[in-house]
Design an enzyme around this catalytic site. Structure first.
Site, PDB file in Angstrom:
ATOM      1  N   CYS A   1      -3.218  10.876  -5.675  1.00  0.00           N
ATOM      2  CA  CYS A   1      -2.478  11.704  -5.380  1.00  0.00           C
ATOM      3  C   CYS A   1      -2.454  13.162  -6.745  1.00  0.00           C
ATOM      4  CB  CYS A   1      -0.911  11.208  -5.624  1.00  0.00           C
ATOM      5  SG  CYS A   1      -0.178  12.539  -4.307  1.00  0.00           S
TER       6      CYS A   1
ATOM      7  N   HIS B   1      -0.763   6.724  -1.531  1.00  0.00           N
ATOM      8  CA  HIS B   1      -0.967   6.259  -2.762  1.00  0.00           C
ATOM      9  C   HIS B   1      -0.963   4.879  -2.186  1.00  0.00           C
ATOM     10  CE1 HIS B   1       1.765   9.003  -5.269  1.00  0.00           C
ATOM     11  NE2 HIS B   1       1.527   9.224  -4.447  1.00  0.00           N
TER      12      HIS B   1
ATOM     13  N   GLU C   1      -1.284   1.704  -4.365  1.00  0.00           N
ATOM     14  CA  GLU C   1      -0.532   1.232  -5.267  1.00  0.00           C
ATOM     15  C   GLU C   1       1.194   0.666  -4.680  1.00  0.00           C
ATOM     16  OE1 GLU C   1       1.273   4.938  -5.560  1.00  0.00           O
ATOM     17  OE2 GLU C   1      -0.681   4.092  -5.634  1.00  0.00           O
TER      18      GLU C   1
END
Length: 267
Positions: free
Chosen positions: A122, A224, A226
């Protein structure tokens, strides 16, 4: 070779926020922190994460620090200061964090110079682009007329992305498209930085991933990963590259130790 196959695990540095944070133990203080979701996939892939808070980049500290890392992650956060790419701030651009920008930019350049595997997420992807001379769209609603890339309220929106199949990202993921990747950004890559190529795009043709083909492993994603509980390939591929970097550092030391042992035995 996976990190789990070696006796020593690779060390992954992750840069952090440096913001005011309320804590039960210390009250409202300025603190270095990073959401746990960035740590979990690194641990799951068999590496050891260490946190790197923003700090002065004096002398040869950055060179020495990066030489001790096997991989580096630049995570999300507040907007990059537009002064770094020669623009005045848009009214919707976050207040600048020059200390963090300077810290992470120095780490990015040194990681590329030392060929340390680099994963940027990001804001990290945006800073990678800016650090190498690129620019950003400061506010996508002005470009596209829609705010669906950033819902607000710390929510993520799922979007479709097309991936260049012959890119490192495409090979790692084994896919030429992904559905519903989680995004929360109102800025995006505009002009690419030197040496970078775009490797994924949204349906609006907004760049959603970049990489540096001249580096061993240098990948930036605008989404993202994660936040995806089942995302394995990207983090495991990154940690495998870090494991290879670790082994390349250890081999000369092992050879020196063996030579020393032989010399002692001969005496």
């Amino acid at each position: 070779m996976n990190a789990a196959d070696t006796a020593i695990k690779p060390i992954i540095g992750l840069t952090t926020y440096l913001e005011r944070a309320g804590t039960d133990g210390c009250g409202n203080v300025r603190a270095a922190f990073l959401p746990e979701k960035y740590l979990t996939p690194i641990l799951d892939a068999g590496a050891v994460p260490i946190l790197l808070p923003p700090q002065p980049t004096t002398g040869d500290m950055i060179e020495h620090l990066v030489s001790r890392l096997d991989g580096l992650v630049i995570p999300g956060g507040w907007d990059v200061d537009p002064a770094r790419y020669g623009q005045e701030p848009h009214p919707e651009t976050d207040s600048p964090r020059p200390e963090r920008d300077e810290w992470e930019a120095a780490l990015i350049l040194e990681a590329i110079r030392q060929d340390v595997p680099l994963l940027c997420i990001c804001r990290g992807e945006q800073l990678l682009n800016v650090t190498l001379g690129g620019t950003l769209h400061q506010h996508l609603p002005d470009v596209l007329g829609t705010g669906h890339y950033q819902l607000g309220g710390y929510q993520f929106n799922g979007i479709h992305v097309d991936i260049r199949p012959d890119s490192r990202l495409g090979r790692l993921l084994g896919a030429d498209a992904l559905e519903a990747v989680p995004v929360s950004h109102h800025q995006a890559v505009d002009r690419l930085g030197e040496g970078l190529i775009a490797t994924a795009w949204s349906e609006d043709q907004i760049v959603e991933a970049i990489e540096h083909p001249g580096a061993g492993f240098c990948v930036g994603v605008q989404w993202h990963p994660e936040q995806l509980a089942d995302e394995k390939a990207l983090f495991h591929g990154f940690v495998e590259a870090a494991s290879a970097k670790m082994l390349s550092r250890l081999r000369p030391a092992a050879v020196d130790s063996l030579d020393f042992a032989h010399e002692m035995a001969a005496n």
